[in-house]
Design an enzyme around this catalytic site. Structure first.
Site, short mmCIF file in Angstrom:
data_model
loop_
_atom_site.label_atom_id
_atom_site.label_comp_id
_atom_site.label_asym_id
_atom_site.label_seq_id
_atom_site.Cartn_x
_atom_site.Cartn_y
_atom_site.Cartn_z
N GLU A 23 0.83 -1.22 0.00
CA GLU A 23 0.00 0.00 0.00
C GLU A 23 0.85 1.26 0.00
OE1 GLU A 23 -3.31 -0.10 2.76
OE2 GLU A 23 -3.32 2.07 2.93
N HIS B 113 -2.60 10.43 -0.84
CA HIS B 113 -2.76 9.03 -1.16
C HIS B 113 -2.94 8.83 -2.67
CE1 HIS B 113 -3.55 4.97 0.20
NE2 HIS B 113 -4.52 4.90 -0.68
C1 MEV Z 1 -6.00 2.88 5.12
O1 MEV Z 1 -5.20 1.78 4.75
C2 MEV Z 1 -5.97 3.09 6.62
C3 MEV Z 1 -6.89 4.20 7.15
O2 MEV Z 1 -8.22 3.96 6.70
C4 MEV Z 1 -6.82 4.16 8.65
C5 MEV Z 1 -7.83 5.04 9.35
O3 MEV Z 1 -8.90 5.33 8.79
O4 MEV Z 1 -7.55 5.41 10.51
C6 MEV Z 1 -6.48 5.55 6.62
#
Ligand code: MEV
Length: 425
Positions: free
Chosen positions: A80, A378
């Site tokens: 990721e 992201h």
């Molecule tokens: C994504 O891999 C993880 C998050 O969804 C964690 C969160 O929402 O605290 C960004």
């Protein structure tokens, strides 16, 4: 040191060369990390069944971690985008408050024996408690090496399960210090060695004999405390960022739908290190989520609050059944290079590092979500994967990704169109 601060700007080869230069890795270890060497098909063939290959994942190094006063480079195996960058960035923020303070309880794992067909549960439970010495001695004989290292069986506990679909039965818990192992083999072997004595003493039938992944006696804790000045960015004041993070955490503390995602963010960091060090990430996952529900409702594994000086205080406590001996850690050349890189020499130290990374990851997610949202950063990274998925040659990945980000259309079909346009230009 200047290079270390800009580690992310180096090329793949330069990063490895630098790790060699500072003596963090030998040539063989660098080759194992880089993918030039690593797990051979022959080694893989001994590890599991029906092997036809090995499966690679990106391995990144999160920077800036200061844990109990020690610098620790963090190897993370994960597909990721953003995770390694967020961990590094948050570790840098945490340094403003002295980094992470971590600790771990003794490496005690629990093994269970399910005892059925007992006439009088209370009487059988009492007999088993009285027979604890005999049972512990049988469990001890299963692993003389563990005893020499100072580990071994610690206690027997008897539980009554009264509400079950098949009626009441007994469960015996064997608590065992497994030292630097994850412990599954040591525990399972010890349980099997105790079975006939357990049946004789209880008068019942021993069915399951297996380790519990709810390793709630083997818990690691990390804490960080960040001065508000360090939290300010763009138009957000430090106080504002702190309060938003606490509000975001409160959502996870109160609501299981949010807690699952919040904890998933913690596990982004935890699993990446667990995997990079050749440990059983399914065991750690199972333990984490069971622990998060131990109070009867599923909640956040972490806690965020305002400290006495107005600082942001974060704490994470969770089971951490990881080892340095047994399992794949020693067998897998990349995993042993990762362990060497971190400079940890006990399973307890490894557990403390992992929980610190989990806390950093949680902070990264909460800080982004509670301020500008995660999509901006992201999506820029995600766009690169989309460009690759659309078949972009290496030199076009970055420009195709950039165009999709500018157009705010990050989709494989758009990447294919852009590639078509460029090819026909
Ligand atoms: C994504 O891999 C993880 C998050 O969804 C964690 C969160 O929402 O605290 C960004």
């Amino acid at each position: 040191m200047d290079k270390e601060n800009k580690f992310y700007q180096l090329t793949f080869a330069e990063r490895l060369a630098w790790l060699r230069e500072i003596g963090a890795l030998s040539a063989d270890e660098a080759a194992a990390l880089s993918g030039a060497a690593g797990l051979t098909p022959a080694q893989a063939d001994h590890m599991i069944e029906n092997v036809v290959g090995t499966f690679a994942l990106p391995l990144g190094i999160a920077q800036h971690f200061l844990i109990n006063g020690k610098e620790v480079p963090i190897p993370m195996a994960i597909e990721e985008p953003s995770v390694v960058a967020a961990a590094s960035f948050m570790a840098k923020l945490a340094r403003a408050g002295g980094g992470f303070t971590a600790s771990a309880t003794a490496p005690e794992m629990i093994g269970q024996i399910q005892i059925l067909d007992v006439d009088d549960l209370n009487a059988a439970a009492e007999r088993l408690k009285s027979g604890a010495d005999e049972l512990l001695s049988l469990a001890s004989s299963a692993d003389p090496v563990l005893l020499k290292l100072g580990g071994g069986p610690r206690k027997i506990q008897i539980r009554k399960i009264t509400a079950s679909p098949i009626g009441p039965f007994l469960v015996l818990h064997l608590v065992m210090d497994v030292c630097d192992a994850m412990g599954a083999n040591a525990i399972n072997t010890a349980l099997e060695g105790m079975t006939s004595a357990v049946e004789r003493i209880s008068g019942g039938r021993a069915l399951l004999r297996i380790l519990s992944n709810l390793a709630d006696r083997r818990v690691a804790k990390a804490r960080c405390s960040i001065p508000v000045e360090a939290l300010a960015f763009n138009d957000f004041s430090g106080e504002d960022v702190r309060d938003r993070i606490i509000e975001a955490w409160a959502f996870a503390a109160a609501d299981p739908y949010r807690a699952a995602t919040h904890n998933k963010g913690i596990m982004n960091g935890v699993d990446a290190v667990v995997l990079a060090t050749g440990n059983d990430w399914r065991a750690v996952e199972a333990g984490a989520h069971a622990y998060a529900a131990r109070g009867g409702h599923y909640t956040s594994l972490s806690m965020w609050s305002k400290g006495a000086q107005g600082e942001l205080v974060g704490e994470l406590e969770m089971p951490m059944a990881v080892g340095l001996v047994g399992g794949a850690t020693r067998v897998h050349p990349t995993a042993s290079a990762a362990v060497k890189l971190m400079g940890v020499s006990t399973a307890s130290e490894l557990a403390q590092v992992i929980v610190s990374v989990g806390l950093a990851q949680n902070l990264g997610a909460l800080r982004a979500l509670a301020t500008e949202g995660i999509q901006r950063g992201h999506m820029a990274l995600h766009a690169r994967q989309v460009a690759i998925a659309a078949g972009a040659p290496e030199e076009w990945v970055a420009p195709v990704a950039e165009q999709m980000v500018n157009e705010k259309q990050i989709r494989v079909d758009r990447a294919v169109e852009i590639l078509e346009e460029w090819r026909t230009r």
